[in-house]
Design an enzyme around this catalytic site. Structure first.
Site, PDB file in Angstrom:
ATOM      1  N   ASP A 159      41.510  41.400  37.277  1.00  0.00           N
ATOM      2  CA  ASP A 159      40.494  42.339  37.771  1.00  0.00           C
ATOM      3  C   ASP A 159      39.347  41.577  38.439  1.00  0.00           C
ATOM      4  O   ASP A 159      38.850  41.962  39.496  1.00  0.00           O
ATOM      5  CB  ASP A 159      39.965  43.181  36.605  1.00  0.00           C
ATOM      6  CG  ASP A 159      41.108  43.772  35.802  1.00  0.00           C
ATOM      7  OD1 ASP A 159      41.877  44.555  36.366  1.00  0.00           O
ATOM      8  OD2 ASP A 159      41.241  43.409  34.611  1.00  0.00           O
ATOM      9  N   HIS A 187      40.671  46.378  30.317  1.00  0.00           N
ATOM     10  CA  HIS A 187      41.591  46.200  31.450  1.00  0.00           C
ATOM     11  C   HIS A 187      42.334  47.521  31.639  1.00  0.00           C
ATOM     12  O   HIS A 187      43.460  47.696  31.184  1.00  0.00           O
ATOM     13  CB  HIS A 187      42.567  45.047  31.194  1.00  0.00           C
ATOM     14  CG  HIS A 187      43.693  45.055  32.206  1.00  0.00           C
ATOM     15  ND1 HIS A 187      43.491  44.760  33.530  1.00  0.00           N
ATOM     16  CD2 HIS A 187      45.002  45.369  32.089  1.00  0.00           C
ATOM     17  CE1 HIS A 187      44.638  44.894  34.189  1.00  0.00           C
ATOM     18  NE2 HIS A 187      45.568  45.261  33.332  1.00  0.00           N
TER      19      HIS A 187
END
Ligand code: NAX
Length: 327
Positions: A159, A187
């Site tokens: 990410d 996440h």
């Protein structure tokens, strides 16, 4: 000869595992002087595919690859492990609810936590990639009472890399010119990729890109990037995930010197108003296997609301598996 470092990859015959093991064998994690032993764990149903991976590792004739251990037994795969990538997990089946997926994986990660507790090197570093990664890290670490929780982390680096790359493209800069990005939280699509402290060529990113782009384009694009890759490629992120796993582990060992911080899922300590008890994406500075949260970055109400939303999701995940956490 330098003593080999024992590196475990679980789910080694899966998509990410297949991309990861060859880079580990090539020395992409520890450099061109450090021999490695790869200890690969799979479930019995994937044993044959794993044998094929081992054949290809042999055929790669990697000078640094000292040995390969392939097993469906955690006690064998985790023995004396120094660095562990917990990638293997159950994918979501067609009729499976999210909470069922959470529980199936919670069981896998509790067993693996116990096996790490018994068999891994005492200074092992464990990175959890398999989803739901943050909660799986909590379960694995809770089931390994003799290993300090800070030796476990969950992967937010994909990410983080996606966010840094999106900013670099927008600002027409190179990745090296971007600093200070952080991805807070889970996440998952509730994550908060934050640019409040990001810089491009030393200048505040939010003076270069406009606020509307940040809020309505950048944030949802980074949050949904995994889904966009699946739609476009017809398969989930694998090479970029393996690359991020390497980046995460390398930064953990070698340190964040040269940049302000990185994003890692770490046990919460109350920083940023997030109560202890979950693994949370936070800005950390690393040095030789330690990761310290960068405290007190100033955040506005917009940022705080997003951090609260992703924390809420992680608390709910925790409640869903609370009975699997040892008391
Ligand atoms: P695959 O389904 O291709 O591979 C998973 C492998 O794990 C399979 O070979 C399976 O046999 C094995 N496995 C299942 N249970 C196991 C167990 N108990 N012990 C050992 N091995 C086991 O998935 P892949 O695309 O490689 O993704 C792996 C995991 O990473 C998934 O949970 C995925 O959701 C997660 N991801 C996490 C990311 C993150 O940033 N944290 C990003 C990428 C990825 O989506």
């Amino acid at each position: 000869m330098t003593k080999p470092v024992r590196i475990v990859v679980t789910g080694a015959a899966g998509n990410i595992g297949y991309a990861l093991v060859f880079r580990l064998a090539a020395g992409d994690l520890l450099g061109p002087e450090q021999p490695v032993v790869l200890q690969l764990l799979e479930i019995p149903q994937a044993a044959q595919a794993l044998r094929g991976v081992v054949m290809e590792l042999e055929d790669g004739a990697f000078p640094l690859l000292h040995d390969v251990v392939a097993s469906d037994r955690a006690d064998v795969a985790f023995r004396d492990a120094n660095l562990v990538f917990l990638v293997g997990s159950r994918p979501r089946g067609a009729a499976m609810e999210r909470k069922d997926l959470l529980r199936v994986n919670a069981e896998i990660f509790s067993v693996q936590g116990q096996a790490l507790d018994r068999h891994a090197a005492r200074d092992v570093r464990v990175l959890v990639v398999g989803n739901p990664a943050n909660t799986n890290a909590l379960i694995a670490s809770s089931n390994a009472p003799s290993l300090p929780a800070h030796q476990f982390s969950s992967m937010m680096r994909l990410d983080h890399n996606r966010a840094a790359s999106a900013l670099a493209r927008k600002a027409e800069a190179t990745i090296r010119e971007v600093d200070g990005v952080v991805v807070f939280g889970n996440h998952s699509s509730t994550q908060f990729p934050c640019l409040d402290h990001a810089t491009v060529r030393g200048r505040r990113a939010l003076e270069i890109v406009d606020r509307a782009w940040y809020e309505t384009d950048f944030i949802p694009t980074v949050q949904q990037r995994g889904t966009a890759v699946i739609k476009t490629r017809g398969a989930s992120s694998a090479a970029s995930a393996a690359s991020a796993a390497l980046d995460h582990m390398r930064t953990w060992i070698q340190g964040t010197e040269g940049s302000s911080w990185t994003s890692m899922g770490v046990p919460t300590d109350g920083s940023y108003g997030v109560a202890p008890g979950v693994f949370f994406g936070l800005p950390v500075r690393t040095h030789q296997g330690t990761a310290r949260v960068v405290p007190d970055l100033a955040l506005d109400d917009f940022a705080r609301a997003r951090i609260a939303a992703t924390e809420k999701e992680l608390r709910e995940e925790r409640e869903g598996i609370a009975d699997l956490l040892p008391r």
